[in-house]
Write a protein that holds these residues in place. Structure first.
Motif, PDB file in Angstrom:
ATOM      1  N   SER A   1      56.240   9.034  34.608  1.00 14.33           N
ATOM      2  CA  SER A   1      55.340   8.308  35.497  1.00 14.33           C
ATOM      3  C   SER A   1      54.300   7.553  34.677  1.00 14.33           C
ATOM      4  O   SER A   1      53.575   8.160  33.881  1.00 14.33           O
ATOM      5  N   THR A   2      54.224   6.235  34.873  1.00 11.87           N
ATOM      6  CA  THR A   2      53.263   5.406  34.137  1.00 11.87           C
ATOM      7  C   THR A   2      52.526   4.481  35.110  1.00 11.87           C
ATOM      8  O   THR A   2      52.651   3.257  35.040  1.00 11.87           O
TER       9      THR A   2
ATOM     10  N   SER B   1      55.321  15.751  32.852  1.00  7.55           N
ATOM     11  CA  SER B   1      56.443  14.877  33.170  1.00  7.55           C
ATOM     12  C   SER B   1      57.710  15.696  33.375  1.00  7.55           C
ATOM     13  O   SER B   1      57.732  16.907  33.167  1.00  7.55           O
TER      14      SER B   1
ATOM     15  N   GLU C   1      53.139   9.808  29.239  1.00  7.94           N
ATOM     16  CA  GLU C   1      52.205   9.878  30.365  1.00  7.94           C
ATOM     17  C   GLU C   1      50.756   9.983  29.874  1.00  7.94           C
ATOM     18  O   GLU C   1      49.843   9.437  30.507  1.00  7.94           O
TER      19      GLU C   1
END
Length: 410
Positions: free
Chosen positions: A31-32, A200, A210
């Motif tokens: 997730s970024t 993550s 992340e």
């Protein structure tokens, strides 16, 4: 360009981040949100190429706009090596400082470890970081030319680099600035802050990415809180493809390879009020192009006494259509491995391996970005033209080799 329209510039350069390791480039496990936000509010380029599949030559090409072979830095250099970026070369920081920019670097340099190679000799007024990769010894943290830490706590580097960059921006908020933030991670050995461990679904590598994204968000928020969003161009990219972990987005090859997975980079640009939000661009461009682009935006002079391989793409940032880029050449050390021209890419070598079977290979990388199907037998006229490019540019670089090596060792 007058002073009122010249942007501040923040260039965030990851180490060994894969093309598919961001949410905006399709990662299913990492997730970024902060980098994804920059992409949503700006421009994402899907065919941006590194200047090399390894660290030192990639950085040499980025900062000078010249193939690393011209600079005399065609391979990864180590702490005891005599080579480094010589004073004759002009960097982004050098040309921007000439026109009043304040320039700081916070992170990994890797363009020579001797005093004459220090970033302060190349246009930067501040340096906080490592002189080379985090798997090299001895590993020391520097402030400018002074070693401040020998037992480096690598888990805190991403935060500390960001803190230093934020402080620099605060001190120069009323002046044009160039912040170069070449992060140490996710190069191995992986280190991550404890707060991000296990966050993550992609192991320690994913946690590290992340963590990087979180600190990108801190930096962007800081610029916005200072009221500088419309005056600041953010660029986020990587030096080369992923090494032992990381996702290439289905592209063939990894770090060290000149197949797409080793050299095609994620690239995000946001300049609020100038770059139209949500743009996606499939133009073929190179990190070589960053040098002349930033020089143009800053009103700086591009050196005319040496070959500059980068092409100004400042118009593209403003939404203009640009002509197709001239061919791109991909080397491993002094070996010219591949050439990209338009939709076509030819491979003539696989150095550093010695496996030359089935070469040359010709790929239509628009239809076949995975480089799965060799079309050499179907398009002999294209193959002949591409091999002509290989021969001509290879001879040009070889003719400059002796002088380039001498400069890098001077």
């Amino acid at each position: 360009m007058d002073g009122s329209t010249r942007p501040n510039i923040v260039l965030i350069f990851m180490d060994d981040l894969g093309y598919g390791d961001l949410g905006c480039t399709g990662s299913p496990l990492i997730s970024t949100p902060h980098i994804d936000r920059l992409a949503a509010e700006g421009l994402q380029m899907r065919q941006m190429y590194s200047t090399s599949p390894t660290c030192t030559p990639s950085r040499a090409g980025l900062l000078t706009g010249r193939y690393a072979q011209r600079v005399g830095l065609p391979r990864v250099i180590f702490p005891a090596d005599p080579e480094g970026l010589c004073g004759w070369e002009r960097t982004i920081a050098g040309v921007l400082s000439d026109v009043g920019y304040r320039c700081g670097i916070y992170g990994k340099w890797h363009l020579g470890a001797r005093p004459e190679h220090n970033p302060l000799r190349h246009g930067f007024e501040e340096f906080y970081g490592l002189p080379y990769s985090n798997d090299m010894d001895p590993l020391n943290l520097y402030v400018n030319a002074d070693r401040i830490e020998a037992a480096v706590d690598q888990s805190t580097l991403t935060r500390r680099y960001t803190d230093q960059a934020m402080d620099f921006i605060s001190r120069h908020a009323d002046e044009p600035f160039f912040v170069y933030l070449p992060h140490t991670m996710p190069h191995i050995p992986l280190h991550v802050e404890e707060d991000f461990r296990g966050t993550s679904r992609a192991g320690t590598y994913g946690d590290t990415v992340e963590c990087l994204d979180h600190h990108v968000g801190r930096l962007v928020d800081h610029v916005e809180q200072l009221g500088l969003a419309e005056r600041t161009l953010f660029l986020v990219t990587s030096d080369n493809g992923p090494w032992f972990e990381g996702r290439t987005g289905g592209l063939r090859g990894r770090k060290i390879d000149t197949y797409e997975g080793g050299i095609r980079m994620p690239f995000v640009a946001r300049w609020t009020g100038t770059i139209q939000p949500g743009r996606v661009c499939d133009d073929v461009r190179s990190l070589l192009d960053v040098f002349p682009t930033l020089a143009t935006l800053a009103g700086a002079q591009i050196p005319d006494d040496r070959p500059i391989d980068g092409v100004d793409m400042s118009g593209l940032l403003r939404g203009e259509e640009l002509p197709p880029r001239p061919p791109l050449y991909f080397f491993s050390h002094w070996h010219l491995n591949a050439v990209r021209d338009g939709r076509w890419k030819v491979h003539v070598d696989r150095f550093p391996t010695n496996d030359l079977r089935e070469l040359p290979q010709l790929f239509d990388v628009v239809a076949d970005p995975e480089e799965s199907y060799n079309l050499a037998s179907l398009h002999p006229e294209v193959l002949d033209r591409m091999l002509g490019l290989v021969d001509a540019f290879g001879r040009e670089i070889e003719a400059q080799r002796e002088d380039a090596v001498a400069r890098a060792r001077s």
